[in-house]
Design an enzyme around this catalytic site. Structure first.
Site, PDB file in Angstrom:
ATOM      1  N   LEU A  32      -3.808  58.076  97.316  1.00 36.33           N
ATOM      2  CA  LEU A  32      -3.088  58.864  96.307  1.00 36.33           C
ATOM      3  C   LEU A  32      -1.582  58.632  96.423  1.00 36.33           C
ATOM      4  O   LEU A  32      -1.099  58.094  97.431  1.00 36.33           O
ATOM      5  CB  LEU A  32      -3.453  60.339  96.513  1.00 36.33           C
ATOM      6  CG  LEU A  32      -4.937  60.638  96.223  1.00 36.33           C
ATOM      7  CD1 LEU A  32      -5.383  61.940  96.869  1.00 36.33           C
ATOM      8  CD2 LEU A  32      -5.192  60.652  94.715  1.00 36.33           C
ATOM      9  N   PRO A  33      -0.814  59.051  95.410  1.00 38.38           N
ATOM     10  CA  PRO A  33       0.611  58.698  95.401  1.00 38.38           C
ATOM     11  C   PRO A  33       1.433  59.271  96.557  1.00 38.38           C
ATOM     12  O   PRO A  33       2.334  58.597  97.060  1.00 38.38           O
ATOM     13  CB  PRO A  33       1.109  59.266  94.066  1.00 38.38           C
ATOM     14  CG  PRO A  33      -0.108  59.393  93.207  1.00 38.38           C
ATOM     15  CD  PRO A  33      -1.231  59.672  94.148  1.00 38.38           C
ATOM     16  N   LYS A  66       4.004  52.983 108.584  1.00 37.22           N
ATOM     17  CA  LYS A  66       4.083  52.492 107.201  1.00 37.22           C
ATOM     18  C   LYS A  66       5.452  52.784 106.575  1.00 37.22           C
ATOM     19  O   LYS A  66       6.066  51.924 105.937  1.00 37.22           O
ATOM     20  CB  LYS A  66       2.971  53.144 106.383  1.00 37.22           C
ATOM     21  CG  LYS A  66       3.065  52.944 104.887  1.00 37.22           C
ATOM     22  CD  LYS A  66       2.906  51.492 104.495  1.00 37.22           C
ATOM     23  CE  LYS A  66       3.193  51.308 103.013  1.00 37.22           C
ATOM     24  NZ  LYS A  66       3.190  49.900 102.627  1.00 37.22           N
ATOM     25  N   LYS A  81      10.024  56.879  97.640  1.00 35.30           N
ATOM     26  CA  LYS A  81       9.360  57.953  98.394  1.00 35.30           C
ATOM     27  C   LYS A  81       9.167  57.537  99.850  1.00 35.30           C
ATOM     28  O   LYS A  81       9.490  58.282 100.784  1.00 35.30           O
ATOM     29  CB  LYS A  81       7.997  58.251  97.744  1.00 35.30           C
ATOM     30  CG  LYS A  81       7.065  59.110  98.590  1.00 35.30           C
ATOM     31  CD  LYS A  81       5.584  58.795  98.371  1.00 35.30           C
ATOM     32  CE  LYS A  81       5.198  57.378  98.603  1.00 35.30           C
ATOM     33  NZ  LYS A  81       3.784  57.072  98.665  1.00 35.30           N
TER      34      LYS A  81
HETATM   35  P1  NAD Z   1      -1.080  54.232  91.656  1.00 34.43           P
HETATM   36  O1  NAD Z   1      -0.114  55.162  91.019  1.00 34.43           O
HETATM   37  O2  NAD Z   1      -1.419  52.966  90.980  1.00 34.43           O
HETATM   38  O3  NAD Z   1      -2.469  54.999  91.947  1.00 34.43           O
HETATM   39  C1  NAD Z   1      -2.564  56.341  92.315  1.00 34.43           C
HETATM   40  C2  NAD Z   1      -3.795  56.891  91.617  1.00 34.43           C
HETATM   41  O4  NAD Z   1      -3.975  58.253  92.008  1.00 34.43           O
HETATM   42  C3  NAD Z   1      -3.666  56.878  90.082  1.00 34.43           C
HETATM   43  O5  NAD Z   1      -4.765  56.175  89.520  1.00 34.43           O
HETATM   44  C4  NAD Z   1      -3.682  58.348  89.704  1.00 34.43           C
HETATM   45  O6  NAD Z   1      -4.301  58.601  88.456  1.00 34.43           O
HETATM   46  C5  NAD Z   1      -4.453  58.934  90.864  1.00 34.43           C
HETATM   47  N1  NAD Z   1      -4.241  60.368  91.043  1.00 34.43           N
HETATM   48  C6  NAD Z   1      -3.071  61.062  90.973  1.00 34.43           C
HETATM   49  N2  NAD Z   1      -3.301  62.371  91.207  1.00 34.43           N
HETATM   50  C7  NAD Z   1      -4.628  62.492  91.440  1.00 34.43           C
HETATM   51  C8  NAD Z   1      -5.472  63.598  91.746  1.00 34.43           C
HETATM   52  N3  NAD Z   1      -4.987  64.838  91.889  1.00 34.43           N
HETATM   53  N4  NAD Z   1      -6.796  63.377  91.911  1.00 34.43           N
HETATM   54  C9  NAD Z   1      -7.299  62.125  91.777  1.00 34.43           C
HETATM   55  N5  NAD Z   1      -6.553  61.040  91.476  1.00 34.43           N
HETATM   56  C10 NAD Z   1      -5.238  61.220  91.325  1.00 34.43           C
HETATM   57  O7  NAD Z   1      -0.530  53.987  93.123  1.00 34.43           O
HETATM   58  P2  NAD Z   1      -0.913  52.782  94.091  1.00 34.43           P
HETATM   59  O8  NAD Z   1       0.072  51.702  93.902  1.00 34.43           O
HETATM   60  O9  NAD Z   1      -2.367  52.527  94.030  1.00 34.43           O
HETATM   61  O10 NAD Z   1      -0.543  53.477  95.489  1.00 34.43           O
HETATM   62  C11 NAD Z   1      -1.383  54.443  96.119  1.00 34.43           C
HETATM   63  C12 NAD Z   1      -0.788  54.743  97.488  1.00 34.43           C
HETATM   64  O11 NAD Z   1      -0.724  53.521  98.241  1.00 34.43           O
HETATM   65  C13 NAD Z   1       0.642  55.285  97.425  1.00 34.43           C
HETATM   66  O12 NAD Z   1       0.808  56.232  98.449  1.00 34.43           O
HETATM   67  C14 NAD Z   1       1.508  54.046  97.657  1.00 34.43           C
HETATM   68  O13 NAD Z   1       2.770  54.383  98.200  1.00 34.43           O
HETATM   69  C15 NAD Z   1       0.632  53.258  98.606  1.00 34.43           C
HETATM   70  N6  NAD Z   1       0.770  51.782  98.606  1.00 34.43           N
HETATM   71  C16 NAD Z   1       0.883  51.070  97.429  1.00 34.43           C
HETATM   72  C17 NAD Z   1       0.987  49.684  97.493  1.00 34.43           C
HETATM   73  C18 NAD Z   1       1.108  48.826  96.248  1.00 34.43           C
HETATM   74  O14 NAD Z   1       1.421  47.630  96.367  1.00 34.43           O
HETATM   75  N7  NAD Z   1       0.848  49.343  95.050  1.00 34.43           N
HETATM   76  C19 NAD Z   1       0.955  49.018  98.718  1.00 34.43           C
HETATM   77  C20 NAD Z   1       0.804  49.785  99.880  1.00 34.43           C
HETATM   78  C21 NAD Z   1       0.709  51.155  99.812  1.00 34.43           C
END
Ligand code: NAD
Length: 299
Positions: free
Chosen positions: A66-67, A170, A239
């Site tokens: 999740l975010p 991280k 963040k």
């Molecule tokens: P994203 O925004 O693409 O995905 C997050 C998902 O969570 C979305 O699909 C959203 O609809 C869902 N969501 C939000 N609130 C929700 C709830 N209450 N219940 C269910 N689903 C909910 O983000 P992402 O890029 O996939 O990143 C996810 C996590 O991984 C974050 O913490 C980010 O910092 C971390 N991360 C991302 C990357 C990257 O390259 N994108 C790499 C490493 C780590």
């Protein structure tokens, strides 16, 4: 893998990670607030659930992707309030969350008899798709082997220490990554204005001591191409940087360079669209108003 996994958060990272777990033989029941994301999971061979509780109920493992800690806490509250987690269940928060809040959450989860681990990742969407993530595991000894078994289809699992250690690791990694990306943007723009070719600069830096993940990966793949589509949002990076600088201050070593990097990235975040990819900062650095000019912001 004959494990049933409840997977909550099927975004840019969660979807390809869920796909790898399905391909490894796990039964994946997933939930996301986005209908499109749920449909994508069903198309990949998972089961779309109508709530986080439905995804998690009776699962051996619950993965959260999740975010932020705010969202993780709100989903966890729902799971805890509805008594969804069974005694043998292992909850793994793979989001990039705040380490101290992770420890609080772990205490609440383990009080129900379930187990908890944090396992944030690095490697981006490409790493999630290819199973080449670095997975930073924070867990108690008793849950370590089980966590490795579940997470190994996703990449290299590194034991970082007890619960919270993965999230601290991280955030500190991303503070470095963001600082490198900004410094690279300034150096390449200065070189370009002098007359150097940015592609030649990236090539030379990658064979020299200024090399980093930004010059190795982000510049060639997302900046020089002009696509700015790494799949990692600028605001998610900011963040993570704030988590790291807060952590540094909490342990008594305020990060002077890190605080400066946060303020620069914050400036870009104000100026760019809310869904901007984090690699857009390279473009912003090249085009932003310089000293004495205004960017039109009133705040
Ligand atoms: P994203 O925004 O693409 O995905 C997050 C998902 O969570 C979305 O699909 C959203 O609809 C869902 N969501 C939000 N609130 C929700 C709830 N209450 N219940 C269910 N689903 C909910 O983000 P992402 O890029 O996939 O990143 C996810 C996590 O991984 C974050 O913490 C980010 O910092 C971390 N991360 C991302 C990357 C990257 O390259 N994108 C790499 C490493 C780590």
């Amino acid at each position: 893998m004959s494990t049933t996994i409840g997977f909550v958060g099927l975004g840019n990272m969660g979807t390809p990670m869920a796909r790898r777990l399905i391909d490894a033989g796990a039964t994946v029941r997933g939930f996301d607030v986005s209908t499109d994301a749920r449909d994508r999971l069903a198309a990949l061979g998972g089961t779309a659930a109508d709530s986080a509780g439905e995804a998690a109920r009776g699962a051996d493992v619950v993965i959260l992707m999740l975010p932020s800690s705010d969202v993780v806490d709100s989903v966890a509250e729902e799971l805890l309030a509805d008594d969804v987690l069974g005694g043998g269940c292992l909850v793994i928060d793979m989001s990039s969350s705040e380490p101290l809040r992770t420890r609080d959450l772990a205490a609440r989860v383990t009080a129900t008899g379930a187990s908890f681990a944090d396992a944030p990742v690095s490697g981006g969407v490409g790493g999630a798709e290819s199973g080449r993530l670095t997975v930073m595991l924070g867990t108690d000894e008793t849950d370590r082997e089980r966590a490795h078994d579940v997470l190994s289809p996703l990449g290299r699992v590194v034991d970082c220490g007890p619960v919270g250690a993965g999230h601290a690791m991280k955030a500190l990694n991303n503070l470095l990554s963001a600082t490198h990306l900004w410094a690279t943007g300034e150096a390449i723009e200065a070189g370009a204005r002098f007359g150097l070719d940015p592609a030649v600069m990236v090539d030379v830096i990658n064979g020299s001591s200024g090399r980093s993940g930004s010059t190795d990966n982000k510049w060639p793949n997302f900046v020089l191409t002009g696509t700015y589509d790494s799949g990692f949002g600028l605001r998610l990076m900011l963040k993570d940087m704030r988590i790291a600088t807060t952590l540094a201050a909490q342990v008594g070593l305020p990060s002077r360079l890190g605080e400066q990097a946060v303020s620069l990235w914050d400036e870009a975040a104000h100026a760019l669209p809310t869904d901007a990819d984090h690699t857009r900062v390279a473009e912003w650095i090249a085009t932003r108003p310089t000293d004495g000019e205004t960017d039109g912001r009133e705040d």
